[in-house]
Design an enzyme around this catalytic site. Structure first.
Site, PDB file in Angstrom:
ATOM      1  N   SER A   1      64.677  48.569  -1.040  1.00 30.37           N
ATOM      2  CA  SER A   1      63.593  49.362  -0.639  1.00 30.37           C
ATOM      3  C   SER A   1      62.780  49.657  -1.879  1.00 30.37           C
ATOM      4  O   SER A   1      63.324  49.661  -3.110  1.00 30.37           O
ATOM      5  CB  SER A   1      64.144  50.568   0.069  1.00 30.37           C
ATOM      6  OG  SER A   1      64.739  51.583  -0.685  1.00 30.37           O
TER       7      SER A   1
ATOM      8  N   HIS B   1      66.219  46.616  -5.900  1.00 28.15           N
ATOM      9  CA  HIS B   1      66.596  47.522  -5.064  1.00 28.15           C
ATOM     10  C   HIS B   1      65.812  46.982  -3.924  1.00 28.15           C
ATOM     11  O   HIS B   1      64.565  46.198  -4.087  1.00 28.15           O
ATOM     12  CB  HIS B   1      65.771  48.838  -5.237  1.00 28.15           C
ATOM     13  CG  HIS B   1      66.457  49.626  -6.612  1.00 28.15           C
ATOM     14  ND1 HIS B   1      67.653  50.326  -6.377  1.00 28.15           N
ATOM     15  CD2 HIS B   1      65.965  49.672  -7.722  1.00 28.15           C
ATOM     16  CE1 HIS B   1      68.096  50.745  -7.355  1.00 28.15           C
ATOM     17  NE2 HIS B   1      67.039  50.491  -8.173  1.00 28.15           N
TER      18      HIS B   1
ATOM     19  N   TYR C   1      66.469  48.763   5.095  1.00 28.67           N
ATOM     20  CA  TYR C   1      67.573  47.804   4.473  1.00 28.67           C
ATOM     21  C   TYR C   1      67.399  46.325   4.916  1.00 28.67           C
ATOM     22  O   TYR C   1      67.870  45.528   4.037  1.00 28.67           O
ATOM     23  CB  TYR C   1      68.738  48.255   4.136  1.00 28.67           C
ATOM     24  CG  TYR C   1      68.621  49.490   3.112  1.00 28.67           C
ATOM     25  CD1 TYR C   1      68.429  49.697   1.919  1.00 28.67           C
ATOM     26  CD2 TYR C   1      69.160  50.745   3.957  1.00 28.67           C
ATOM     27  CE1 TYR C   1      68.422  50.776   1.508  1.00 28.67           C
ATOM     28  CE2 TYR C   1      69.075  51.805   3.271  1.00 28.67           C
ATOM     29  CZ  TYR C   1      68.624  52.111   2.154  1.00 28.67           C
ATOM     30  OH  TYR C   1      68.639  53.190   1.437  1.00 28.67           O
TER      31      TYR C   1
ATOM     32  N   ARG D   1      64.799  59.955  -5.453  1.00 31.07           N
ATOM     33  CA  ARG D   1      65.230  58.311  -5.487  1.00 31.07           C
ATOM     34  C   ARG D   1      64.234  57.718  -6.708  1.00 31.07           C
ATOM     35  O   ARG D   1      64.184  56.625  -6.817  1.00 31.07           O
ATOM     36  CB  ARG D   1      65.085  57.769  -4.092  1.00 31.07           C
ATOM     37  CG  ARG D   1      66.076  58.037  -3.156  1.00 31.07           C
ATOM     38  CD  ARG D   1      66.140  57.111  -2.067  1.00 31.07           C
ATOM     39  NE  ARG D   1      66.836  57.871  -0.752  1.00 31.07           N
ATOM     40  CZ  ARG D   1      68.227  57.510  -0.784  1.00 31.07           C
ATOM     41  NH1 ARG D   1      68.843  56.735  -1.565  1.00 31.07           N
ATOM     42  NH2 ARG D   1      68.606  58.178   0.368  1.00 31.07           N
TER      43      ARG D   1
END
Length: 145
Positions: free
Chosen positions: A103, A101, A23, A112
């Site tokens: 990532s 997002h 992140y 995910r």
């Protein structure tokens, strides 16, 4: 004055210390500050809200409709893969939004890979770190001008 709301989902309050290899090192305060500065420079009012609670994010979306917010940037975080209720709230207020997002969700665990938001979003930015928020904001500024 045009108004943009940035919504941050669960655990994003830990940015800067939470898994920086995924992140990044920027804190949520730094990200929000950069976005507010960029919006101010464009003459746009930008507000930010983070919650770990689904109900609070839903209420923020409802309030955005009442407040006549022009656009939303949302990082639903883990709610991306689970929250039909948050999706329904965004559909109900009919405010255009960009999903962001930090990532690349498609290079991570298979659970995910699915988003309940992408098909109703104006656009999706994934995997570009904190630049994703800025790119979303720049696209919105161009659209609102």
């Amino acid at each position: 004055m045009k108004k943009i709301l940035v919504l941050h989902g669960p655990n994003l309050n830990l940015l800067g210390s939470r898994e920086p290899s995924i992140y990044g090192h920027a804190s949520l305060t730094q990200i929000n500050g950069d976005l507010i500065q960029e919006a101010d420079n464009a003459g746009i009012r930008l507000s930010c809200f983070q919650s770990n609670a689904e109900a609070e994010l839903i209420q923020a979306v409802h309030q955005a409709g009442i407040d006549k917010i022009n656009y939303i940037i949302i990082n639903p975080a883990a709610f991306t893969h689970t929250s039909i209720a948050l999706r329904d709230a965004l559909s109900a207020v009919a405010i255009p939004f960009i999903e962001v997002h930090l990532s690349n969700i498609f290079s991570r665990e298979t659970f995910r890979h699915h988003s309940y938001f992408s098909d109703i979003a104006v656009g999706v930015i994934s995997g570009l770190g904190t630049k994703g928020y800025l790119l979303a904001l720049q696209a919105i500024i161009k659209e609102l001008k």
